[in-house]
Design an enzyme around this catalytic site. Structure first.
Site, PDB file in Angstrom:
ATOM      1  N   HIS A   1     -23.306 -37.877 -17.688  1.00 55.36           N
ATOM      2  CA  HIS A   1     -23.495 -37.443 -16.191  1.00 55.36           C
ATOM      3  C   HIS A   1     -23.516 -38.758 -15.384  1.00 55.36           C
ATOM      4  CE1 HIS A   1     -26.384 -35.605 -12.976  1.00 55.36           C
ATOM      5  NE2 HIS A   1     -25.401 -35.874 -12.518  1.00 55.36           N
TER       6      HIS A   1
ATOM      7  N   HIS B   1     -29.114 -40.111 -22.138  1.00 57.64           N
ATOM      8  CA  HIS B   1     -30.515 -40.741 -22.647  1.00 57.64           C
ATOM      9  C   HIS B   1     -30.450 -42.074 -23.305  1.00 57.64           C
ATOM     10  CE1 HIS B   1     -32.267 -37.405 -20.687  1.00 57.64           C
ATOM     11  NE2 HIS B   1     -31.316 -36.508 -21.412  1.00 57.64           N
TER      12      HIS B   1
ATOM     13  N   ARG C   1     -27.999 -44.556 -12.522  1.00 58.73           N
ATOM     14  CA  ARG C   1     -29.186 -44.795 -13.210  1.00 58.73           C
ATOM     15  C   ARG C   1     -29.136 -45.002 -14.763  1.00 58.73           C
ATOM     16  NH1 ARG C   1     -32.934 -39.650 -12.154  1.00 58.73           N
ATOM     17  NH2 ARG C   1     -32.669 -40.119 -10.031  1.00 58.73           N
TER      18      ARG C   1
ATOM     19  N   GLU D   1     -23.042 -22.945 -16.764  1.00 59.77           N
ATOM     20  CA  GLU D   1     -24.035 -23.488 -17.780  1.00 59.77           C
ATOM     21  C   GLU D   1     -25.208 -22.951 -17.067  1.00 59.77           C
ATOM     22  OE1 GLU D   1     -23.914 -27.607 -19.252  1.00 59.77           O
ATOM     23  OE2 GLU D   1     -25.996 -27.363 -19.345  1.00 59.77           O
TER      24      GLU D   1
ATOM     25  N   GLU E   1     -20.627 -34.278 -16.375  1.00 61.88           N
ATOM     26  CA  GLU E   1     -21.460 -33.805 -15.439  1.00 61.88           C
ATOM     27  C   GLU E   1     -21.393 -34.471 -14.073  1.00 61.88           C
ATOM     28  OE1 GLU E   1     -25.711 -33.126 -16.092  1.00 61.88           O
ATOM     29  OE2 GLU E   1     -25.178 -32.297 -17.973  1.00 61.88           O
TER      30      GLU E   1
ATOM     31  N   THR F   1     -34.569 -35.783 -13.776  1.00 66.20           N
ATOM     32  CA  THR F   1     -33.397 -35.065 -14.258  1.00 66.20           C
ATOM     33  C   THR F   1     -33.050 -33.945 -13.284  1.00 66.20           C
ATOM     34  OG1 THR F   1     -32.414 -34.113 -16.293  1.00 66.20           O
ATOM     35  CG2 THR F   1     -34.826 -33.801 -15.907  1.00 66.20           C
ATOM     36  N   THR F   2     -31.932 -33.475 -13.540  1.00 67.41           N
ATOM     37  CA  THR F   2     -31.607 -32.301 -12.849  1.00 67.41           C
ATOM     38  C   THR F   2     -32.538 -31.232 -12.555  1.00 67.41           C
ATOM     39  OG1 THR F   2     -29.455 -32.755 -13.947  1.00 67.41           O
ATOM     40  CG2 THR F   2     -29.633 -30.914 -12.443  1.00 67.41           C
TER      41      THR F   2
ATOM     42  N   HIS G   1     -30.637 -27.412 -20.999  1.00 68.40           N
ATOM     43  CA  HIS G   1     -31.830 -28.311 -20.435  1.00 68.40           C
ATOM     44  C   HIS G   1     -33.083 -27.694 -20.985  1.00 68.40           C
ATOM     45  CE1 HIS G   1     -32.853 -30.693 -16.699  1.00 68.40           C
ATOM     46  NE2 HIS G   1     -34.006 -30.345 -16.922  1.00 68.40           N
TER      47      HIS G   1
ATOM     48  N   HIS H   1     -32.112 -34.722 -24.268  1.00 63.90           N
ATOM     49  CA  HIS H   1     -33.458 -35.487 -24.332  1.00 63.90           C
ATOM     50  C   HIS H   1     -34.160 -35.273 -25.918  1.00 63.90           C
ATOM     51  CE1 HIS H   1     -37.842 -36.385 -23.773  1.00 63.90           C
ATOM     52  NE2 HIS H   1     -37.201 -37.515 -23.359  1.00 63.90           N
TER      53      HIS H   1
ATOM     54  N   ARG I   1     -24.556 -40.194 -12.544  1.00 60.79           N
ATOM     55  CA  ARG I   1     -25.075 -39.895 -11.189  1.00 60.79           C
ATOM     56  C   ARG I   1     -24.583 -40.935 -10.192  1.00 60.79           C
ATOM     57  NH1 ARG I   1     -30.027 -36.691 -12.277  1.00 60.79           N
ATOM     58  NH2 ARG I   1     -30.459 -37.239 -10.130  1.00 60.79           N
TER      59      ARG I   1
ATOM     60  N   ASN J   1     -25.622 -34.540 -25.496  1.00 55.58           N
ATOM     61  CA  ASN J   1     -25.714 -35.254 -24.082  1.00 55.58           C
ATOM     62  C   ASN J   1     -26.158 -36.831 -24.220  1.00 55.58           C
ATOM     63  OD1 ASN J   1     -26.863 -36.483 -21.695  1.00 55.58           O
ATOM     64  ND2 ASN J   1     -26.654 -34.597 -20.572  1.00 55.58           N
TER      65      ASN J   1
HETATM   66  N1  PXP Z   1     -27.145 -29.777 -18.761  1.00 56.64           N
HETATM   67  C1  PXP Z   1     -27.267 -30.229 -17.844  1.00 56.64           C
HETATM   68  C2  PXP Z   1     -26.409 -29.920 -16.364  1.00 56.64           C
HETATM   69  C3  PXP Z   1     -28.112 -31.236 -17.372  1.00 56.64           C
HETATM   70  O1  PXP Z   1     -28.266 -31.811 -16.203  1.00 56.64           O
HETATM   71  C4  PXP Z   1     -28.847 -31.620 -18.447  1.00 56.64           C
HETATM   72  C5  PXP Z   1     -29.905 -32.990 -18.209  1.00 56.64           C
HETATM   73  O2  PXP Z   1     -28.922 -34.140 -18.406  1.00 56.64           O
HETATM   74  C6  PXP Z   1     -28.730 -31.398 -19.726  1.00 56.64           C
HETATM   75  C7  PXP Z   1     -27.739 -30.260 -19.856  1.00 56.64           C
HETATM   76  C8  PXP Z   1     -29.600 -31.832 -21.066  1.00 56.64           C
HETATM   77  O3  PXP Z   1     -30.833 -31.530 -20.526  1.00 56.64           O
HETATM   78  P1  PXP Z   1     -31.789 -32.165 -21.628  1.00 56.64           P
HETATM   79  O4  PXP Z   1     -31.670 -33.733 -21.571  1.00 56.64           O
HETATM   80  O5  PXP Z   1     -33.196 -31.668 -21.287  1.00 56.64           O
HETATM   81  O6  PXP Z   1     -31.635 -31.790 -23.047  1.00 56.64           O
END
Ligand code: PXP
Length: 246
Positions: free
Chosen positions: A47, A10, A53, A155, A74, A104-105, A196, A219, A49, A7
């Site tokens: 993602h 970040h 952001r 997921e 996403e 975050t989500t 997540h 992250h 949004r 992802n």
């Molecule tokens: N999966 C989804 C659906 C998310 O919204 C996020 C956060 O952006 C992640 C995975 C990844 O989470 P993290 O950044 O905590 O690894």
């Protein structure tokens, strides 16, 4: 083999901290995605949004052109973003809940409470050749509702597991919850991703959760990259995922 979706939101967050409103800026999330693929990532997640952001519209269209693995888009279940997804044609869309005030989500999508809207969005995306995943808490009623939408994937939200890490009892309970949800989803014919809050500390225990296809991690990879670089960080995560029994 368990797959890793990186992802890159970040990376865009860091860029926006300095270059918000500008046409360009560093670090470039698309360059990060290409580097992630070179390091062995199996897919890239971004993602878009509603408040833009971090990831911007131009990023997702550049990503679509640039990456060679799978693009996991996403998105919230709202008309504006559904229209963008239909133009973008990612490989898969992961439908998530979105609140403007959250960092975050925060929770899974309430599929059971919004089944018609989720099913309609799922059908529109699938009709355009896009696979659909629903980001849900490891809750059996939500999985039953997910099956009614026709989505190919869920997921599983691993945030509660990640937050329970410091209590052995709690973390084991959360792993059991995730494992039961994965088994239930598999029984419903739904493929299972997870994500997540995953990091190098809590990843090994996740091997106890069966039927996982892909982990989406952001992250912690970017955090680790601050110290060791993006590609070594990704290789560390890939190594921690090796040996997953399936
Ligand atoms: N999966 C989804 C659906 C998310 O919204 C996020 C956060 O952006 C992640 C995975 C990844 O989470 P993290 O950044 O905590 O690894």
């Amino acid at each position: 083999m368990l797959k890793l979706g990186v992802n890159i939101d970040h990376v865009a967050t860091l860029r926006q901290a300095r270059y918000r409103g500008m046409d360009d800026g560093e670090p470039d999330p698309v360059a990060a995605a290409i580097a992630a693929e070179e390091a062995g990532a199996h897919g890239i997640t971004a993602h878009l949004r509603e408040d833009r952001r971090h990831i911007l519209d131009r990023d997702v269209f550049r990503l679509r052109e640039a990456i060679r693995t799978r693009l996991n888009f996403e998105m919230a279940v709202v008309p504006e973003i559904i229209d963008i997804a239909l133009r973008l044609r990612p490989d898969i869309c992961c439908l998530v809940p979105e609140k403007r005030t959250e960092v975050t989500t925060e929770g899974g999508l309430d599929v059971a409470g919004a089944c018609d809207a989720v099913r309609d969005a799922t059908r529109r995306l699938q009709d355009a050749g896009i696979e659909v995943s629903l980001f849900v808490d490891p809750d059996l009623a939500q999985l039953d509702a997910a099956a009614r939408t026709g989505a190919q994937f869920v997921e599983l939200h691993t945030g509660a597991y990640a937050e329970a890490w410091h209590s052995k009892r709690e973390r084991n309970l959360q792993i059991e919850r995730l494992a039961a949800a994965a088994r239930h989803a598999k029984g419903l014919g739904i493929r299972v991703n997870a994500g997540h809050g995953l990091n190098l500390q809590n990843l090994p225990l996740l091997h106890l959760v069966p039927h996982l296809v892909e982990l989406n991690i952001g992250h912690s990879i970017v955090s680790r990259a601050v110290f060791v670089g993006l590609q070594p960080a990704i290789r560390e995560f890939l190594a921690a995922m090796q040996g997953y029994p399936g």
